[in-house]
Every structure is written in structure tokens, then in C-alpha cells.
Design an enzyme around this catalytic site. Sequence first.
Site, PDB file in Angstrom:
ATOM      1  N   GLU A 166      12.879  18.585  22.908  1.00 17.02           N
ATOM      2  CA  GLU A 166      13.791  19.675  23.280  1.00 17.02           C
ATOM      3  C   GLU A 166      14.781  19.297  24.374  1.00 17.02           C
ATOM      4  OE1 GLU A 166      15.958  22.777  23.798  1.00 17.02           O
ATOM      5  OE2 GLU A 166      14.407  22.941  22.247  1.00 17.02           O
TER       6      GLU A 166
ATOM      7  N   GLY B  14      34.815  31.563  28.077  1.00 16.15           N
ATOM      8  CA  GLY B  14      35.791  32.108  27.140  1.00 16.15           C
ATOM      9  C   GLY B  14      37.005  32.633  27.873  1.00 16.15           C
ATOM     10  N   GLY B  15      37.772  33.434  27.187  1.00 18.09           N
ATOM     11  CA  GLY B  15      38.996  33.949  27.766  1.00 18.09           C
ATOM     12  C   GLY B  15      38.811  35.137  28.685  1.00 18.09           C
TER      13      GLY B  15
ATOM     14  N   ASP C 111      15.169  22.466  19.776  1.00 18.79           N
ATOM     15  CA  ASP C 111      14.131  22.619  18.758  1.00 18.79           C
ATOM     16  C   ASP C 111      14.418  23.785  17.813  1.00 18.79           C
ATOM     17  OD1 ASP C 111      12.318  20.521  19.079  1.00 18.79           O
ATOM     18  OD2 ASP C 111      11.352  21.471  20.777  1.00 18.79           O
TER      19      ASP C 111
ATOM     20  N   GLN D 184       7.774  22.515  17.080  1.00 18.77           N
ATOM     21  CA  GLN D 184       8.667  23.667  17.109  1.00 18.77           C
ATOM     22  C   GLN D 184       9.860  23.617  16.158  1.00 18.77           C
ATOM     23  OE1 GLN D 184      11.338  26.231  20.351  1.00 18.77           O
ATOM     24  NE2 GLN D 184       9.891  24.722  21.089  1.00 18.77           N
TER      25      GLN D 184
END
Length: 415
Positions: free
Chosen positions: A139, A247-248, A168, A17
Site C-alpha cells: 500500500e 481545484g479551482g 490497495d 487487500q
Amino acid sequence: MGKALEGVRILDFTHVQSGPTCTQLLAWFGADVIKIERAGHGDVTRDQLRDIPDADSLYFTMLNSNKRSITLDTKHPEGKAVLERMIRDCDVLVENFAPGALDRMGFTWEHIHSLNPRMIVASVKGFGPGPYQDCKVYENVAQCVGGAASTTGFDDGPPMVTGAQIGDSGTGLHLALGIVTALYQRTMTGQGQRVLAAMQDGVLNLCRVKLRDQQRLERARVMEEYPQFPNGQFGDAVPRAGNASGGGQPGWILKCQGWETDPNAYIYFITQAPVWGSICKVIGKPEWVEHPDYATPRARLPRLREIFDTVEQWTMTKSKFEVMGILNEYDIPCGPILSMKEIAEDMSLRETGTIVEVDHPKRGKYLTVGNPIKLSDSPTHVERSPLLGEHTDDVLGEFGYSPQQIAALREVGAV
């Protein structure tokens, strides 16, 4: 209209892959990708996870579009000579063998560079230089050593790998960028170079916000946007944060109508600060707009669980698509949890070429992903994957071999 990488010729020694992801992307952009495979066997994924007997598996077909296949025994003296001739006339060699395999074949960087100083040799490996550089990586191992697994899942459960193939395919995308960059530099220097994409490095690059949070944690000891914040239960490493956004803008996955029987009847909901007033209106809590416990993002942080629970009482009364329709009217960011069945049946993705139906001579029609990167002057046409050795005669002819010479190579087992 020409292709962006038209004229670039690539020797593709990749399999499974990570490497095929890279070379398929380059083929979509117009490079001539020549997949070199073992006679009688080929890429191991040709027969892995087969759904149709005696036909190449979807695993193979979905990673090898737009390529040509030849069979070549590089251990045979005549086969090795063929490869040397091809190296002299190609631009890039891509491989994802186990560490040291290319050297053991007799094709060290020094030998390749002596044959063609302009050749770019690009490799996927599990680790970069260091104590683990000789280790094989797949993977899920890459997700674990790159920081993804330790930060995925819920805090009261074990580490989790993600369904996205960030080890991968993610590394293959990184390698493709490295190859294109090296090709660009070659236009100025005239020289090829080695390009390395380590899977650990690629996963870490995709987990950079968690490395950010590790440093924040060491300084502040708490991280207010994490679900653990109300109780202050933080250790010395970034914890698993469930479905928090990272995140914020705090977010969470909420149940929608039908969740009892449909495992994907959910929606991702973000309490974005600029639309807080609209959120309160939609869920029937107008008093929260001015209430000191909810009016500001900082005031809301220790109460996020309560807020999401309240929003969920509203989302559970509607389907995920109804919820999305209403929220989008108010510019409230959200996204339904789409199953692979829903994605496969989404006609808009067919129209943009993100999902493509391809006809194969042995397996018939199948769906595959299309090019995720759209260029206005280099449109992608997805072609089926090659049969094993399908283009051996054509390719060798392009490298100067006569039909008689090709027959002789077949006779001795070199191709």
C-alpha cells in the site's frame, strides 16, 4: 430481482487487500466468487491484527463478504487437476501473487487459455512492464511510487501517505472495472483476455490533478491556487499543498469549537466564487463583497491565508455541525471532519447500506463496509465472510466430484 453479475463464476486466488477488494465488489454484484486458499492457513489476513482469539480478523472479514471458500493444494498433482477442471468451467481467474508466481505454479496464460479460451485472467501487480515489473509493492509503497506521497502533507514537512487505501483498494476497484469490461467484450468476441491493474498506475490515475499541475508548473512557474503562491516559492516539481483543494475553488481545514481537546473538531471550508457574498455576510465581513482586494477570485488568491484565518475566527465559536448547518443554508460548500467513531455511529449510512452489521459464527456481530455503488435493479445483500474451507465439498460437488472422490482428495491432501 436478479443480480447484475449472476451466472459469472470467479476463481479468486487473491489475498490481503488489493485483490480481495476487487473480488468482493464483484461478489456484491452477484458473481459466484470461489476463494481458493491453502489448507490450514488460508488468506494471511485471517489471523492478522486479530481482536478476538481464534476468530478471523476484521481485516479478513471486511474484505471477503459474499464469497465461498475452498482449500486446495495446487502443488499436489491431484490438486492441480482439480484446478484445471475448475478453470474449464469458470469465467474469470483473479490473482495478486508476486510477479511470476502463477507461472511457477504451472498456470501460465498460455496453459489457462488452452484449457478455456473464454477465461479472463486478471492480475494486480505493483508495476506495469518496465524496469520495476518484478518488484513487490504494498500500500504505502504504491502511494510513494504513484505520486501521492510527494504531493501530500505540508510544504515544510516530509512526504506523507494518506489513510485512504488508494494503493490497495484503489487498484482493486480499477481491476474490477477491467474485469467487467473484458466480460462485456467477450460477449462479442467469445474470447477471454488478460487484465492487468498495476498499483503504481492506479495511484497515478487517482493523482491525475497533480500530473496536470506538474505541466502547469513547467509552463507558468507558479500556481496561484497553491498556498506557496503569495511568496512565489516553487521548485521544479509539484509541491505539497497542505489542505488546499487542488481545484479551482480554494479550500482549507478550519478549527471549530472544541478543537483544543477534540482532534476532529474541524471543518473543510471552500471559498466558492458564486457564494462569496454569502460568505462575507455569514462571517461578518460585508465590506469584503465590493472591496477591490477581495471582490474577485483573482484578487483573493494572494490573500487566502488572511481570509481563512478570518473565517476560522467565526468557525471557532461553533461546533462543526453548527457551522455546517449555517453554511448549508447559504449553499456554501463545506464538510465536517468526521471521525471513524462518528461514521460508525451514523444511522443514515446504515440505512443506505454503506455500513452494514453482519453476524459471524465465531466473532459475533461486526460492522463492515457495504457496496459503495448502488444499482436500482441489483440491490446488494452483504453476507458474512466464509470460514476457511467452509464450502469445499459444496463447490467440488458442483464441478462434478462425487462424495467418494472428494474424500479421496482429502485423503491425499489435495484439498
